[in-house]
Design a protein around this motif. Structure first.
Motif, PDB file in Angstrom:
ATOM      1  N   GLU A 139       0.904  -1.292   0.202  1.00  0.00           N
ATOM      2  CA  GLU A 139       0.127  -0.078  -0.106  1.00  0.00           C
ATOM      3  C   GLU A 139       0.905   1.370  -0.093  1.00  0.00           C
ATOM      4  O   GLU A 139       1.797   1.267   0.849  1.00  0.00           O
ATOM      5  N   CYS A 140       0.636   2.199  -0.764  1.00  0.00           N
ATOM      6  CA  CYS A 140       1.401   3.303  -1.009  1.00  0.00           C
ATOM      7  C   CYS A 140       0.207   4.535  -0.517  1.00  0.00           C
ATOM      8  O   CYS A 140      -0.665   4.770  -1.179  1.00  0.00           O
ATOM      9  N   PRO A 141       0.430   5.211   0.483  1.00  0.00           N
ATOM     10  CA  PRO A 141      -0.358   6.225   1.091  1.00  0.00           C
ATOM     11  C   PRO A 141      -0.656   7.572  -0.280  1.00  0.00           C
ATOM     12  O   PRO A 141       0.418   7.884  -0.849  1.00  0.00           O
ATOM     13  N   GLY A 142      -1.846   7.868  -0.181  1.00  0.00           N
ATOM     14  CA  GLY A 142      -1.957   8.781  -1.452  1.00  0.00           C
ATOM     15  C   GLY A 142      -3.428   8.535  -2.039  1.00  0.00           C
ATOM     16  O   GLY A 142      -3.923   7.801  -1.659  1.00  0.00           O
ATOM     17  N   PRO A 143      -3.599   9.673  -2.968  1.00  0.00           N
ATOM     18  CA  PRO A 143      -5.029   9.720  -3.786  1.00  0.00           C
ATOM     19  C   PRO A 143      -5.171   8.303  -4.480  1.00  0.00           C
ATOM     20  O   PRO A 143      -4.180   7.490  -4.959  1.00  0.00           O
ATOM     21  N   VAL A 144      -6.461   7.858  -4.229  1.00  0.00           N
ATOM     22  CA  VAL A 144      -6.715   6.450  -4.906  1.00  0.00           C
ATOM     23  C   VAL A 144      -8.004   6.627  -5.824  1.00  0.00           C
ATOM     24  O   VAL A 144      -8.869   7.492  -5.752  1.00  0.00           O
ATOM     25  N   LYS A 145      -8.083   5.463  -6.735  1.00  0.00           N
ATOM     26  CA  LYS A 145      -9.293   5.343  -7.483  1.00  0.00           C
ATOM     27  C   LYS A 145     -10.281   4.563  -6.731  1.00  0.00           C
ATOM     28  O   LYS A 145     -11.461   4.756  -6.965  1.00  0.00           O
ATOM     29  N   GLN A 146      -9.890   3.667  -5.810  1.00  0.00           N
ATOM     30  CA  GLN A 146     -10.692   2.900  -4.991  1.00  0.00           C
ATOM     31  C   GLN A 146      -9.901   2.520  -3.646  1.00  0.00           C
ATOM     32  O   GLN A 146      -8.680   2.460  -3.901  1.00  0.00           O
ATOM     33  N   PRO A 147     -10.536   2.220  -2.715  1.00  0.00           N
ATOM     34  CA  PRO A 147      -9.834   1.593  -1.323  1.00  0.00           C
ATOM     35  C   PRO A 147      -9.112   0.401  -1.543  1.00  0.00           C
ATOM     36  O   PRO A 147      -9.312  -0.502  -2.157  1.00  0.00           O
ATOM     37  N   PHE A 148      -8.001   0.472  -0.721  1.00  0.00           N
ATOM     38  CA  PHE A 148      -6.975  -0.636  -0.788  1.00  0.00           C
ATOM     39  C   PHE A 148      -7.639  -1.618   0.185  1.00  0.00           C
ATOM     40  O   PHE A 148      -8.109  -1.200   1.305  1.00  0.00           O
ATOM     41  N   VAL A 174       9.432  13.963   2.814  1.00  0.00           N
ATOM     42  CA  VAL A 174       8.465  14.064   4.063  1.00  0.00           C
ATOM     43  C   VAL A 174       7.623  15.543   4.316  1.00  0.00           C
ATOM     44  O   VAL A 174       8.280  16.496   4.052  1.00  0.00           O
ATOM     45  N   MET A 175       6.384  15.300   3.963  1.00  0.00           N
ATOM     46  CA  MET A 175       5.641  16.482   4.083  1.00  0.00           C
ATOM     47  C   MET A 175       4.850  16.827   5.469  1.00  0.00           C
ATOM     48  O   MET A 175       5.124  15.871   6.428  1.00  0.00           O
ATOM     49  N   LYS A 176       4.283  17.965   5.595  1.00  0.00           N
ATOM     50  CA  LYS A 176       3.634  18.409   6.902  1.00  0.00           C
ATOM     51  C   LYS A 176       2.075  17.949   6.892  1.00  0.00           C
ATOM     52  O   LYS A 176       1.568  17.504   5.817  1.00  0.00           O
ATOM     53  N   PHE A 177       1.770  17.259   7.914  1.00  0.00           N
ATOM     54  CA  PHE A 177       0.303  16.852   8.441  1.00  0.00           C
ATOM     55  C   PHE A 177      -0.602  18.099   8.062  1.00  0.00           C
ATOM     56  O   PHE A 177      -0.331  18.965   8.184  1.00  0.00           O
ATOM     57  N   PRO A 178      -1.683  17.489   7.201  1.00  0.00           N
ATOM     58  CA  PRO A 178      -2.417  16.275   7.046  1.00  0.00           C
ATOM     59  C   PRO A 178      -1.738  15.559   5.821  1.00  0.00           C
ATOM     60  O   PRO A 178      -2.657  14.679   5.333  1.00  0.00           O
ATOM     61  N   HIS A 179      -0.748  15.966   5.037  1.00  0.00           N
ATOM     62  CA  HIS A 179      -0.482  15.215   3.851  1.00  0.00           C
ATOM     63  C   HIS A 179      -0.071  13.729   4.402  1.00  0.00           C
ATOM     64  O   HIS A 179       0.335  13.273   5.308  1.00  0.00           O
ATOM     65  N   ILE A 183       4.711  12.333   8.616  1.00  0.00           N
ATOM     66  CA  ILE A 183       5.107  11.290   9.588  1.00  0.00           C
ATOM     67  C   ILE A 183       3.823  10.888  10.469  1.00  0.00           C
ATOM     68  O   ILE A 183       3.650   9.643  10.559  1.00  0.00           O
ATOM     69  N   GLU A 184       3.141  11.787  10.889  1.00  0.00           N
ATOM     70  CA  GLU A 184       1.825  11.543  11.651  1.00  0.00           C
ATOM     71  C   GLU A 184       0.656  10.647  10.802  1.00  0.00           C
ATOM     72  O   GLU A 184       0.517   9.816  11.311  1.00  0.00           O
ATOM     73  N   ALA A 185       0.717  11.097   9.577  1.00  0.00           N
ATOM     74  CA  ALA A 185      -0.023  10.168   8.672  1.00  0.00           C
ATOM     75  C   ALA A 185       0.345   8.531   8.604  1.00  0.00           C
ATOM     76  O   ALA A 185      -0.345   7.811   8.422  1.00  0.00           O
ATOM     77  N   ILE A 186       1.555   8.588   8.105  1.00  0.00           N
ATOM     78  CA  ILE A 186       2.323   7.292   8.252  1.00  0.00           C
ATOM     79  C   ILE A 186       1.987   6.602   9.376  1.00  0.00           C
ATOM     80  O   ILE A 186       1.520   5.351   9.167  1.00  0.00           O
ATOM     81  N   GLU A 187       2.182   7.181  10.479  1.00  0.00           N
ATOM     82  CA  GLU A 187       1.755   6.473  11.749  1.00  0.00           C
ATOM     83  C   GLU A 187       0.312   6.141  12.133  1.00  0.00           C
ATOM     84  O   GLU A 187      -0.040   5.029  12.344  1.00  0.00           O
ATOM     85  N   ASN A 188      -0.524   7.055  11.489  1.00  0.00           N
ATOM     86  CA  ASN A 188      -1.853   6.766  11.707  1.00  0.00           C
ATOM     87  C   ASN A 188      -2.372   5.536  10.861  1.00  0.00           C
ATOM     88  O   ASN A 188      -3.185   4.815  11.291  1.00  0.00           O
TER      89      ASN A 188
END
Length: 213
Positions: A139-148, A174-179, A183-188
């Motif tokens: 799974e790669c975090p980011g915009p999706v066509k359909q849910p993983f 490394v971007m700022k939350f909520p991107h 780091i926060e989004a990856i942990e979430n």
């Protein structure tokens, strides 16, 4: 055992399955193949290509990756490369490295490079033409066509700190939350996937094929 991790771009491997790579590297040989140079769509400076490779190797050292192949197709332009050419490059790697397990980028998101690497993975890991026994997509975090929709979960509670440390080697990514690449989004996301399978932190995968001898 030899395990091949395919990435469309440098950093896909760490943000997608860095914890799993760290866990698997303790008892297996991990080879990382990166299909594009990962920077030309964002930067005109060719020095960034070398810098990104160095970041990838620093990240890989943290995760325990043993060896690398950088194909250097143009970033975000895999659709300009003939599908057969991509397949041939991957076939060379599989023939040389002889992996039993292959991990691929996902097919569900909006990134064309990810989807094209996934499609080529299906071709080059065909049971009658390769030694590969198991194929999974990460799974790669980011915009999706359909849910993983995961079918496999890996416990990465003990490896999660290494995943973050490895991803941080890619300083410009490394971007700022909520991107989703914060780091926060990856942990979430790790917590969310963990909750789904009664773990504290997990990475999610889709099982594409598994051959049991």
């Amino acid at each position: 055992m030899n395990i091949l991790v395919l990435a469309a771009h440098p950093d896909d491997e760490s943000i997608g399955m860095g914890g799993t790579i760290k866990k698997l590297s303790k008892k297996n040989n991990i080879h990382l193949c990166v299909l594009t140079e990962g920077v030309s769509a964002q930067y005109n400076d060719k020095k960034m290509i070398l810098e990104r490779k160095n970041e990838c190797k620093k990240s890989g050292k943290i995760l325990g990756i043993k060896s690398y192949t950088f194909v250097d197709f143009p970033d975000m332009k895999l659709d300009s490369i003939h599908h057969l050419e991509i397949n041939k490059e991957l076939e060379k790697i599989i023939s040389k490295f002889k992996p039993k397990i292959v991990y691929s980028p996902p097919s569900h998101d909006l990134n064309k490079d990810h989807r094209l690497v996934f499609d080529s993975t299906l071709v080059v890991t065909r049971p009658f033409s390769s030694s590969v026994k198991q194929v999974l997509s990460y799974e790669c975090p980011g915009p999706v066509k359909q849910p993983f929709r995961p079918t496999v979960y890996q416990n990465i509670e003990k490896e999660f700190s290494y995943k973050l440390e490895a991803f941080k080697m890619y300083k410009s990514e490394v971007m700022k939350f909520p991107h989703p690449r914060s780091i926060e989004a990856i942990e979430n996301l790790a917590i969310q996937r963990g909750v789904e399978c009664s773990l504290k932190k997990a990475e999610a995968f889709q099982l594409i094929r598994s051959i049991i001898d």
